[in-house]
Motif scaffolding. Structure first.
Motif, mmCIF file in Angstrom:
data_model
loop_
_atom_site.group_PDB
_atom_site.id
_atom_site.type_symbol
_atom_site.label_atom_id
_atom_site.label_comp_id
_atom_site.label_asym_id
_atom_site.label_seq_id
_atom_site.Cartn_x
_atom_site.Cartn_y
_atom_site.Cartn_z
ATOM 1 N N LEU A 170 0.624 -1.087 -0.177
ATOM 2 C CA LEU A 170 -0.049 -0.098 0.037
ATOM 3 C C LEU A 170 0.809 1.211 0.026
ATOM 4 C CD1 LEU A 170 -3.045 0.495 2.375
ATOM 5 C CD2 LEU A 170 -1.380 2.181 2.201
ATOM 6 N N ARG A 171 0.705 2.185 -0.829
ATOM 7 C CA ARG A 171 1.624 3.275 -1.174
ATOM 8 C C ARG A 171 0.550 4.706 -1.466
ATOM 9 N NH1 ARG A 171 6.812 2.278 -3.068
ATOM 10 N NH2 ARG A 171 6.608 4.285 -4.083
ATOM 11 N N GLN A 172 1.087 5.712 -1.012
ATOM 12 C CA GLN A 172 0.858 6.916 -1.699
ATOM 13 C C GLN A 172 -0.657 7.233 -1.129
ATOM 14 O OE1 GLN A 172 2.898 9.361 -3.552
ATOM 15 N NE2 GLN A 172 4.371 7.802 -2.541
ATOM 16 N N MET A 173 -0.980 7.069 0.080
ATOM 17 C CA MET A 173 -2.303 7.153 0.811
ATOM 18 C C MET A 173 -2.667 8.762 1.020
ATOM 19 S SD MET A 173 -5.002 5.675 2.010
ATOM 20 C CE MET A 173 -6.553 6.752 2.281
ATOM 21 N N ALA A 174 -3.593 9.219 0.227
ATOM 22 C CA ALA A 174 -3.807 10.672 0.203
ATOM 23 C C ALA A 174 -5.206 11.244 0.329
ATOM 24 C CB ALA A 174 -2.916 11.463 -0.584
ATOM 25 N N VAL A 175 -5.862 11.901 1.127
ATOM 26 C CA VAL A 175 -7.164 12.463 0.892
ATOM 27 C C VAL A 175 -7.092 13.926 1.020
ATOM 28 C CG1 VAL A 175 -9.452 12.591 2.025
ATOM 29 C CG2 VAL A 175 -7.939 10.285 1.907
ATOM 30 N N SER A 176 -7.653 14.702 0.318
ATOM 31 C CA SER A 176 -7.714 16.040 0.233
ATOM 32 C C SER A 176 -7.985 16.464 1.486
ATOM 33 C CB SER A 176 -8.773 16.400 -0.922
ATOM 34 O OG SER A 176 -8.747 17.796 -1.119
ATOM 35 N N GLU A 177 -7.471 17.702 2.035
ATOM 36 C CA GLU A 177 -7.626 18.131 3.280
ATOM 37 C C GLU A 177 -9.091 18.432 3.706
ATOM 38 O OE1 GLU A 177 -5.926 21.608 6.416
ATOM 39 O OE2 GLU A 177 -5.048 21.363 4.622
ATOM 40 N N GLU A 178 -9.784 19.078 2.812
ATOM 41 C CA GLU A 178 -11.161 19.241 3.096
ATOM 42 C C GLU A 178 -12.098 18.095 3.101
ATOM 43 O OE1 GLU A 178 -12.477 20.797 -1.251
ATOM 44 O OE2 GLU A 178 -10.402 20.790 -0.853
ATOM 45 N N PHE A 179 -11.749 16.803 2.814
ATOM 46 C CA PHE A 179 -12.431 15.599 2.935
ATOM 47 C C PHE A 179 -12.032 14.709 3.948
ATOM 48 C CE2 PHE A 179 -13.405 17.460 -1.335
ATOM 49 C CZ PHE A 179 -14.769 17.293 -1.248
ATOM 50 N N GLN A 180 -10.934 15.155 4.571
ATOM 51 C CA GLN A 180 -10.385 14.277 5.841
ATOM 52 C C GLN A 180 -11.479 14.228 6.850
ATOM 53 O OE1 GLN A 180 -6.281 15.541 6.817
ATOM 54 N NE2 GLN A 180 -5.806 15.158 4.583
ATOM 55 N N GLY A 181 -11.365 12.964 7.474
ATOM 56 C CA GLY A 181 -12.360 12.590 8.656
ATOM 57 C C GLY A 181 -13.796 12.140 8.186
ATOM 58 N N MET A 182 -13.764 11.888 6.659
ATOM 59 C CA MET A 182 -15.119 11.381 6.502
ATOM 60 C C MET A 182 -14.941 10.056 5.876
ATOM 61 S SD MET A 182 -16.190 14.591 3.947
ATOM 62 C CE MET A 182 -16.429 16.330 4.809
ATOM 63 N N ALA A 183 -14.132 9.050 6.640
ATOM 64 C CA ALA A 183 -13.970 7.718 6.184
ATOM 65 C C ALA A 183 -13.683 7.364 4.685
ATOM 66 C CB ALA A 183 -15.238 6.838 6.670
ATOM 67 N N ILE A 184 -13.182 8.369 4.063
ATOM 68 C CA ILE A 184 -12.797 8.097 2.542
ATOM 69 C C ILE A 184 -11.366 7.292 2.426
ATOM 70 C CG2 ILE A 184 -11.814 9.226 0.513
ATOM 71 C CD1 ILE A 184 -13.780 11.589 1.159
ATOM 72 N N GLY A 185 -10.578 7.571 3.236
ATOM 73 C CA GLY A 185 -9.347 6.894 3.300
ATOM 74 C C GLY A 185 -9.438 5.554 3.681
ATOM 75 N N LYS A 186 -10.568 5.143 4.784
ATOM 76 C CA LYS A 186 -10.707 3.803 5.049
ATOM 77 C C LYS A 186 -11.328 3.140 4.045
ATOM 78 C CE LYS A 186 -14.104 1.573 8.297
ATOM 79 N NZ LYS A 186 -15.067 1.749 9.465
ATOM 80 N N LYS A 187 -12.233 3.517 3.223
ATOM 81 C CA LYS A 187 -13.158 3.079 2.196
ATOM 82 C C LYS A 187 -11.928 2.887 0.995
ATOM 83 C CE LYS A 187 -17.536 4.528 3.401
ATOM 84 N NZ LYS A 187 -18.607 5.496 3.260
ATOM 85 N N LEU A 188 -11.068 3.494 0.913
ATOM 86 C CA LEU A 188 -9.987 3.430 -0.249
ATOM 87 C C LEU A 188 -9.328 2.219 0.228
ATOM 88 C CD1 LEU A 188 -8.900 6.860 -0.909
ATOM 89 C CD2 LEU A 188 -9.690 5.263 -2.833
#
Length: 144
Positions: free
Chosen positions: A71-89
């Protein structure tokens, strides 16, 4: 908020947005530029992107290795952090890995991201803390 996750390749128009997001979230805060990275192998990797209104707001990349996936290069746009986007990715990456016979996922976590990955079932390995892009990292692993 509704978003979709897609697997893209480097010829997809969203790949340019992916690179911009990785640059903004992962490189610029360290005084680096993704333009200086070797991107030549990225065509062989699986790129998972979260998209809202045709805009890439999150990304994670899976690189297959011999005995595991990385797993590499995990990034979520700052304005969308904390919305479980990273978890779902990450979940999408893990599902894809399993379907393709990959039963172990490793990653190098920045020191401040260890808690995020631990919540998703990853554990630090025995490898000592190390420097990557000028900051402390831990190797982590999850057996799927």
């Amino acid at each position: 908020m509704h978003f979709k996750i897609e697997i893209i390749n480097t010829s997809n128009p969203h790949y340019t947005q992916e690179l911009e997001l990785r640059d903004i979230v992962l490189r610029q805060p360290l005084g680096l530029s993704i333009k200086n990275d070797d991107l030549s192998k990225e065509g062989d990797w699986f790129h998972f992107v979260a998209i809202v209104n045709d805009r890439v707001i999150g990304v994670v990349v899976l690189t297959p290795a011999e005995q595991y996936g990385k797993l590499r290069q995990m990034a979520v746009s700052e304005e969308f952090q904390g919305m479980a986007i990273g978890k779902k990715l990450v979940k999408a990456l893990e599902t894809h890995a399993l379907v393709n016979g990959i039963k172990t996922v490793k990653l190098n976590a920045r020191h401040y991201a260890v808690g995020f990955y631990e919540k998703l079932g990853y554990s630090k390995t025995e490898k000592p803390i190390f420097q990557e892009v000028g900051i402390d990292h831990y190797e982590m692993v999850k057996y799927l």
